[in-house]
Design an enzyme around this catalytic site. Structure first.
Site, PDB file in Angstrom:
ATOM      1  N   SER A 150       0.815  -1.176   0.064  1.00 35.71           N
ATOM      2  CA  SER A 150      -0.225   0.165  -0.068  1.00 35.71           C
ATOM      3  C   SER A 150       0.854   1.434  -0.094  1.00 35.71           C
ATOM      4  O   SER A 150       2.106   1.191  -0.635  1.00 35.71           O
ATOM      5  CB  SER A 150      -0.882  -0.161   1.147  1.00 35.71           C
ATOM      6  OG  SER A 150      -1.949   1.040   1.263  1.00 35.71           O
ATOM      7  N   LYS A 168      -5.375   2.523  -3.198  1.00 37.77           N
ATOM      8  CA  LYS A 168      -4.687   1.981  -1.955  1.00 37.77           C
ATOM      9  C   LYS A 168      -5.786   1.961  -0.820  1.00 37.77           C
ATOM     10  O   LYS A 168      -5.392   0.893   0.199  1.00 37.77           O
ATOM     11  CB  LYS A 168      -3.384   2.836  -1.826  1.00 37.77           C
ATOM     12  CG  LYS A 168      -2.377   2.718  -2.635  1.00 37.77           C
ATOM     13  CD  LYS A 168      -1.830   1.256  -2.876  1.00 37.77           C
ATOM     14  CE  LYS A 168      -0.821   1.448  -3.802  1.00 37.77           C
ATOM     15  NZ  LYS A 168      -0.063   0.162  -4.317  1.00 37.77           N
TER      16      LYS A 168
END
Ligand code: COA
Length: 274
Positions: A150, A168
């Site tokens: 992420s 994300k």
């Protein structure tokens, strides 16, 4: 991968099989190499077979381990199904999954086209879902572990990053949902959120949204090796009760809530592509 590879026992991930998207370059390549260096075997997938083949050869030579390149676009279910099938054909199982394939660029709302937004969502978020969907039964069978890569830019409203941030944020949600849903099968699911990592495409592309080293409490950018070490830790028995967690590896950068303003960006989307 850079030095300091003796932090863990070198057989800590012995005979584990990793499937990694985006493993041909940057952070995910270092994550892959670290798994292989600690006893694992790996398949790396991305769109560019040439890049994958070079990376696989270099990693095999550097570690003495096995790294197999398979071309796959994570946006295409048939491609990820094929990559999973070939991994199982070769190694008989899949223990670890790294969802790292991503696309990003700086673009203002004005300059972000419908197709550009969709493209990043499809690569990052849909790609993460697609590959995990294709591999999930094998990960369950091995009581394995998943790491979703992420970032931290969506923790605040970073300029020119809404496409990647939305993707994300979705990936972070999947990390939690999968930790809950796959936990009963013995599967652990975690995320790693890198901050500024030196010598990466992300660092060169995104640094203007983050300010200089003076905005990082530890006073420097991170290294791919530091992300790799976090990967080995999360996959290893040392993290056997850690699931649904987002490990931020950023020198405390995002906590400073630094706002660099609105950096100049190239207004012609075509000319600012990688
Ligand atoms: N600014 C604004 N829009 C951009 C852009 C930029 N810098 N780069 C691409 N786009 C737009 C394109 O113009 C296109 O939209 P359009 O059809 O409306 O013109 C759309 O995004 C898709 O681009 P395309 O190049 O056709 O898609 P792709 O699948 O081949 O490329 C990207 C994927 C866009 C992510 C590409 O930048 C890429 O492959 N990057 C390399 C990997 C990477 O970025 N890694 C992440 C490091 S942090």
């Amino acid at each position: 991968m850079a030095a300091t590879t003796d932090i863990f026992k070198n057989d800590i991930l012995k005979d584990k099989v990793l499937l990694c998207s985006g493993g041909g370059s940057g952070i995910c390549r270092a994550m892959t190499e670290a798994v292989v260096r600690h006893g694992g075997k790996a398949v790396i997938i991305s769109r560019s077979l040439e890049r994958l083949e070079k990376a696989a050869k270099e990693m095999s030579e550097a570690t003495g381990g096995v790294v197999i390149p398979i071309q796959a676009d994570v946006r295409k279910p048939a491609d990820v199904e094929n990559a999973v099938a070939k991994t199982v054909e070769k190694f008989g199982k899949i223990d670890y999954l790294i969802n790292g394939a991503a696309g990003n660029f700086l673009a203002s709302f004005q300059n972000l086209s419908y197709n550009a937004f969709r493209t990043v969502i499809e690569i990052d978020l849909m790609g993460t879902w697609n590959l995990t969907k294709a591999a999930s039964e094998y990960i369950k069978a091995s009581k394995g572990s998943i790491i979703n890569v992420s970032m931290t830019l969506h923790y605040t409203g970073t300029v020119y990053q809404q496409h990647a941030g939305a993707a994300k944020a979705g990936i972070d949600a999947l990390t939690k949902h999968w930790a809950v849903e796959l936990g009963p099968f013995g599967v652990r699911v975690n995320g790693i959120a890198p901050g500024p990592i030196e010598n990466t495409v992300g660092m060169s592309k995104l640094s203007s949204t983050r300010g200089g080293y003076e905005t990082i409490p530890l006073g420097r950018a991170g290294t791919v090796t530091e992300i790799a070490h976090s990967t080995v830790f999360l996959f290893s028995e040392a993290a056997s009760y850690i699931s649904g967690h987002m490990l931020v590896v950023d020198g405390a950068h995002w906590l400073t809530n630094h706002r660099p303003g609105y950096p100049e960006i190239v207004l012609n989307p075509k000319s600012s592509k990688l």
